[in-house]
Motif scaffolding. Sequence first.
Motif, PDB file in Angstrom:
ATOM      1  N   ALA A 182       0.855  -1.183   0.000  1.00 13.92           N
ATOM      2  CA  ALA A 182       0.000   0.000   0.000  1.00 13.92           C
ATOM      3  C   ALA A 182       0.892   1.235   0.000  1.00 13.92           C
ATOM      4  O   ALA A 182       1.990   1.206   0.564  1.00 13.92           O
ATOM      5  N   PRO A 183       0.449   2.334  -0.603  1.00 14.06           N
ATOM      6  CA  PRO A 183       1.233   3.582  -0.508  1.00 14.06           C
ATOM      7  C   PRO A 183       1.491   3.930   0.953  1.00 14.06           C
ATOM      8  O   PRO A 183       0.658   3.671   1.829  1.00 14.06           O
ATOM      9  N   PHE A 184       2.641   4.534   1.194  1.00 20.29           N
ATOM     10  CA  PHE A 184       3.093   4.793   2.560  1.00 20.29           C
ATOM     11  C   PHE A 184       2.042   5.485   3.418  1.00 20.29           C
ATOM     12  O   PHE A 184       1.751   5.036   4.537  1.00 20.29           O
ATOM     13  N   THR A 185       1.456   6.575   2.941  1.00 21.28           N
ATOM     14  CA  THR A 185       0.514   7.325   3.775  1.00 21.28           C
ATOM     15  C   THR A 185      -0.735   6.508   4.079  1.00 21.28           C
ATOM     16  O   THR A 185      -1.265   6.574   5.190  1.00 21.28           O
ATOM     17  N   ILE A 186      -1.196   5.730   3.122  1.00 21.61           N
ATOM     18  CA  ILE A 186      -2.370   4.872   3.346  1.00 21.61           C
ATOM     19  C   ILE A 186      -2.019   3.762   4.325  1.00 21.61           C
ATOM     20  O   ILE A 186      -2.760   3.474   5.268  1.00 21.61           O
ATOM     21  N   ARG A 187      -0.884   3.122   4.092  1.00 26.00           N
ATOM     22  CA  ARG A 187      -0.455   2.045   4.995  1.00 26.00           C
ATOM     23  C   ARG A 187      -0.362   2.518   6.433  1.00 26.00           C
ATOM     24  O   ARG A 187      -0.871   1.865   7.355  1.00 26.00           O
ATOM     25  N   GLU A 188       0.282   3.655   6.632  1.00 24.37           N
ATOM     26  CA  GLU A 188       0.490   4.121   7.998  1.00 24.37           C
ATOM     27  C   GLU A 188      -0.810   4.573   8.656  1.00 24.37           C
ATOM     28  O   GLU A 188      -0.962   4.459   9.870  1.00 24.37           O
ATOM     29  N   GLN A 189      -1.780   5.064   7.891  1.00 23.61           N
ATOM     30  CA  GLN A 189      -3.086   5.364   8.474  1.00 23.61           C
ATOM     31  C   GLN A 189      -3.747   4.080   8.974  1.00 23.61           C
ATOM     32  O   GLN A 189      -4.310   4.040  10.076  1.00 23.61           O
ATOM     33  N   ILE A 190      -3.679   3.026   8.181  1.00 27.50           N
ATOM     34  CA  ILE A 190      -4.259   1.744   8.592  1.00 27.50           C
ATOM     35  C   ILE A 190      -3.538   1.198   9.824  1.00 27.50           C
ATOM     36  O   ILE A 190      -4.160   0.746  10.784  1.00 27.50           O
TER      37      ILE A 190
END
Length: 370
Positions: free
Chosen positions: A113-121
Motif C-alpha cells: 500500500a502507498p506509505f501514507t495509506i499504509r500508515e493510516q491503517i
Amino acid sequence: MMWMLTTNKDWDSLEEKFDWVQDMEAVPQDPVHHAEGNVAIHTRMVMEALQQLAGYKRLPAQEQEILWAAALLHDVEKRSTTVHEPDGSITSKGHSKKGAATARQILYTELPAPFTIREQIVQLVRFHGQPIWAIERRDPARTVIETALMVNTQLLSLLARADALGRICDDRHDLLYRIDLFEALCQEHDCWGKPKAFKTPNAQYHYFNKQGSAPDFVPYDDFGATVVMLCGLPGSGKDTYVRQHYKDWPVVNLDEIRRAHKISPTDKSGNGTVVQLAKEQAREHLRKKRSFVWNATNITRQMRSQLIDLFVTYKAYVKIVYVEVPYQKLHVQNKHREAVVPKNAVDKLVAKLEVPAPWEAHEVSYYIKD
C-alpha cells in the motif's frame, strides 16, 4: 488510482485468500465482552456495523477503503495474544500494538500500500481502543493530542464505534458514551480530524518530551548544532540521501565504523562497540556545536530515543529523516551495498520496524519512494 486491499470483499473469499483471516476462526473471546463468539464473528460484525454508519457513508471512497482494511485487521493479533486467565476470563493484552506491527508488515511486504495509506491503517489498528479508554488516562488531553498526531481522530472514532456495535455485550451504551467523550475531548483540544497545531517545532517536542509541559507553552529556541538522524532499513537508500542532501556535512556512519573495525552487522556484541565509537564521534561534533548526520538504521523508537536524549543534552536541534523504498527494491538495493545484510536479517528488521512518530524529534520528515 484508488488503493484497495482487495476487490472481493466476500468473507469466504477473504478466508480463502488470507491465512490471517482464517486464523480468526480459532481465536476465542471473553463472553462477558464478546458474547457473539470468536474473533472472526466479531470482525465480520464490526465490518458490517462500520458500513452502516452515516459517517462512514459520507467519507470519500479512498477513506472508506482505509477504514474497511483497518476494521478487517484491527484484531489480527488476538491470535498471538489471547490468554485463558486463572479466573476463567479470556484476555488479549497487547493485541493492538502487535497487530499494528503485523498490519505494517502485511501492507509493506505482501499487499503493498502507498506509505501514507499504509500508515493510516497501521495507526488505526494501533489505537482502535483509544477512544474507549482515553478518558481514563492519567492525562486525557495529552492522550488525544498525541493520538491526533498519529491518526485522523474522526476515522478512529468511526472504527471505535463499529468495534463497539459489532459485538454482543451488556455495556455497549457505556462504550458508545466513552467514544462521545473522546470526540468532545478532541474538539476541546483542537485535534478533531486534524493534528493540533503547535506554535514552533520546539514547542511540540517540549510538550511530548518534558513532563508537565502545557501544549501552548513556547520554549526559547537555544540550539547549538543540528543533528540529522537517518532512519531506514538496510538498502533503503540512506547513503544516497545523504550524498544528495548533506554532501558537505560530517557524517557519523555506523556501517563505515563496522568496516573499519571489521565487525559484521550480525555481530551483536560487536555492534555495541560500534555504537559507542559512533557516540564518541557525535559528542566531538556536539561539543564544538558542529552540525552533522547520524547515519544508521534506527528502526525502533527505543534506539532513536536514546540517541535523541544524548543530542538534546548538548542542546542540538534534532531532525529525523525516515527513508523508505518498496520491499522488492529494498532487497535489490541491499544486494548492491558494500556491506550486504543477509536477506533473513533484513526481514527480521522489517518485522521490528517502527516508523518515527512526528513527536519524537524537533522535526520528522518522510522520504518515500513508493
